[in-house]
Enzyme design. Structure first.
Site, PDB file in Angstrom:
ATOM      1  N   HIS A 174      -8.778  -0.575  -2.614  1.00 22.07           N
ATOM      2  CA  HIS A 174      -8.116  -1.151  -2.121  1.00 22.07           C
ATOM      3  C   HIS A 174      -6.793  -0.828  -2.404  1.00 22.07           C
ATOM      4  O   HIS A 174      -5.286  -0.409  -2.324  1.00 22.07           O
ATOM      5  CB  HIS A 174      -8.275  -2.417  -2.493  1.00 22.07           C
ATOM      6  CG  HIS A 174      -6.480  -3.191  -1.580  1.00 22.07           C
ATOM      7  ND1 HIS A 174      -6.772  -3.687  -0.135  1.00 22.07           N
ATOM      8  CD2 HIS A 174      -6.045  -4.067  -2.800  1.00 22.07           C
ATOM      9  CE1 HIS A 174      -5.671  -4.185  -1.019  1.00 22.07           C
ATOM     10  NE2 HIS A 174      -5.232  -5.022  -1.723  1.00 22.07           N
ATOM     11  N   CYS A 175      -6.241  -0.236  -3.927  1.00 22.20           N
ATOM     12  CA  CYS A 175      -5.321  -0.092  -4.910  1.00 22.20           C
ATOM     13  C   CYS A 175      -4.795   1.090  -5.318  1.00 22.20           C
ATOM     14  O   CYS A 175      -3.269   1.451  -4.451  1.00 22.20           O
ATOM     15  CB  CYS A 175      -5.624  -0.642  -5.949  1.00 22.20           C
ATOM     16  SG  CYS A 175      -5.853  -2.737  -5.879  1.00 22.20           S
ATOM     17  N   LEU A 176      -5.119   2.493  -5.000  1.00 19.15           N
ATOM     18  CA  LEU A 176      -4.141   3.924  -5.107  1.00 19.15           C
ATOM     19  C   LEU A 176      -4.264   3.968  -4.181  1.00 19.15           C
ATOM     20  O   LEU A 176      -2.634   4.177  -4.195  1.00 19.15           O
ATOM     21  CB  LEU A 176      -5.162   4.649  -6.218  1.00 19.15           C
ATOM     22  CG  LEU A 176      -5.957   4.378  -7.552  1.00 19.15           C
ATOM     23  CD1 LEU A 176      -6.674   5.231  -8.067  1.00 19.15           C
ATOM     24  CD2 LEU A 176      -4.892   4.488  -8.447  1.00 19.15           C
ATOM     25  N   ASP A 220      -1.327   0.908  -3.487  1.00 15.44           N
ATOM     26  CA  ASP A 220       0.053   0.359  -3.867  1.00 15.44           C
ATOM     27  C   ASP A 220       1.275   1.532  -4.294  1.00 15.44           C
ATOM     28  O   ASP A 220       2.714   0.630  -4.240  1.00 15.44           O
ATOM     29  CB  ASP A 220       0.452   0.598  -5.677  1.00 15.44           C
ATOM     30  CG  ASP A 220      -1.454  -0.472  -5.867  1.00 15.44           C
ATOM     31  OD1 ASP A 220      -1.352  -1.194  -4.504  1.00 15.44           O
ATOM     32  OD2 ASP A 220      -1.975  -1.326  -6.769  1.00 15.44           O
TER      33      ASP A 220
END
Length: 415
Positions: A256-258, A261
């Site tokens: 989900h993040c890399l 973001d």
């Protein structure tokens, strides 16, 4: 203490269990009836939380779909998804909706903490005004803080308890409340001066990884043309005891993040008349990697005098990282879509991912997936698979993770 958790996914459920295991009453809210039913039955759908651990806090976690159930809690943590739109812009829809719903039941004296990853300014400019629609004043009648989640699915050396927790309060008193809250489940709480600092801290952590992964991925594309083994280069560079941190190339970034973001910060930067060219370039390089990998597939098949169309291609691993079943933003999904568009007969083996419904594929036993395969592509190097044995039994292997570095064979190709 009674604590409400809004969003019972990869962040919210482990947090709920952690608070419950320390003896606190938790109200876990999610609009997905299936998640609520599963928790009520003691069945975990998050790999990091075994079902027996969830059952161990039976009676301390009350799962619900009703925001009204949060009214009696002392603290409310919002941990809902913050995805991107198709145009790679922040989608705050779930966050704004949950904030409005929390405002409708907000009580004086409550603490509200946002954990969802987002751009600097979200807590102060988006969350606070919505909460104040309750008629209560932030920092006066209730407390607000931001504390970024640092969950790394499948990791056991750093847990919620042992990973330092960053906290930024709207006011000094807000920060005090948030530090006291997280001190119950985290060994170390790192206090910063504002929600904006805490918000940007999380983005910096992930952008740092994104930029360095993009660097080594770009080098991998260059060394491919130069006939140099990128893995040997990385191994050699990593022997330097200072000034170098090891990052490895791969088929792209997942989770989900890399992949998300960096775009949150680049979007926010445009509001300040600035273009974060370095960050956006890294994002573009990493997004390009699945295309480069498919080009390597085409070349590998061409060396066998075969076309992609009609070739059986077996993918080993489709989750975004080894040892977990999370397929969010997994580069394997893009690789599969590109190969299917070229007419390939795609199969996969991944014991962590039973089905890819949108792609029309199901996990196959390893031997079945390998049987008759023209090319095997190692996309995710899950533990428990003897990749050397795999390489010995098929016409060709394309290793996108470097796990066959000890294998010297003509049929093994590495990224």
């Amino acid at each position: 203490m009674s604590i409400g958790i809004v969003g019972l996914g990869y962040v919210g459920l482990p947090l709920a269990v952690a608070f419950a295991e320390t003896g606190h009453d938790v109200v876990g809210l999610d609009l997905d009836q299936r998640k609520v039913a599963a928790i009520r039955n003691g069945d975990s759908y998050i790999e990091d939380i075994p079902s027996d651990r969830l059952r161990g806090v039976d009676g301390l976690i009350r799962a619900t779909t009703r925001y009204a159930d949060l009214a009696g809690t002392e603290a409310i943590v919002i941990a809902v998804p913050t995805p991107l739109t198709r145009n790679r812009e922040p989608d705050l829809g779930p966050l704004l909706d949950s904030s409005r719903a929390v405002a409708s039941v907000l009580q004086a004296g409550q603490l509200v903490v946002l954990e969802s990853t987002t751009y600097p300014g979200t807590t102060r400019e988006q969350l606070v005004p919505l909460l104040e629609e309750s008629g209560l004043g932030a920092g006066r009648d209730f407390n607000v803080a931001f504390s970024p989640e640092r969950v790394d699915p499948g990791r056991t050396d750093y847990t919620l308890r042992t990973t330092p927790k960053v906290v930024g309060g709207l006011t000094e008193a807000c920060g005090d409340r948030a530090v006291e809250l997280y001190g119950r489940v985290c060994d170390t709480v790192v206090r910063v001066s504002s929600p904006e600092v805490a918000e940007l801290t999380k983005l910096l952590e992930n952008i740092f990884r994104s930029v360095n992964i993009a660097l080594v991925n770009e080098l991998a594309m260059l060394t491919d043309r130069m006939g140099i083994d990128i893995w040997e280069v990385v191994d050699a560079a990593a022997t330097k005891p200072y000034g170098f941190m090891r990052f490895e190339p791969g088929p792209g970034m997942g989770g989900h993040c890399l992949p998300v973001d960096p775009f949150y910060l680049s979007w926010r930067a445009r509001e300040f008349d600035m273009t974060t060219e370095f960050i956006e370039l890294a994002g573009r390089v990493n997004q390009q990697m699945p295309y480069h990998c498919v080009a390597r597939v085409e070349r590998a098949l061409n060396d066998q005098a075969k076309a992609v169309r009609g070739a059986k291609i077996a993918l080993l691993g489709v989750s975004y990282k080894a040892g977990v079943g999370d397929v969010r933003e997994s580069p394997a999904l893009k690789i599969i879509a590109l190969l299917q568009a070229l007419g390939a007969d795609v199969h996969y083996h991944d014991e962590f991912v039973p089905e890819l419904r949108d792609e029309g594929l199901r996990d196959e036993p390893l031997d079945e997936a390998l049987d008759g395969a023209d090319l095997v592509v190692i996309v995710t190097a899950h533990p428990g698979i003897d990749h050397a044995r795999v390489a010995a039994g098929v016409p060709s292997v394309l290793d996108l993770r470097g796990v066959t570095r000890g294998v010297e064979a003509q049929n093994v190709i590495r990224l």
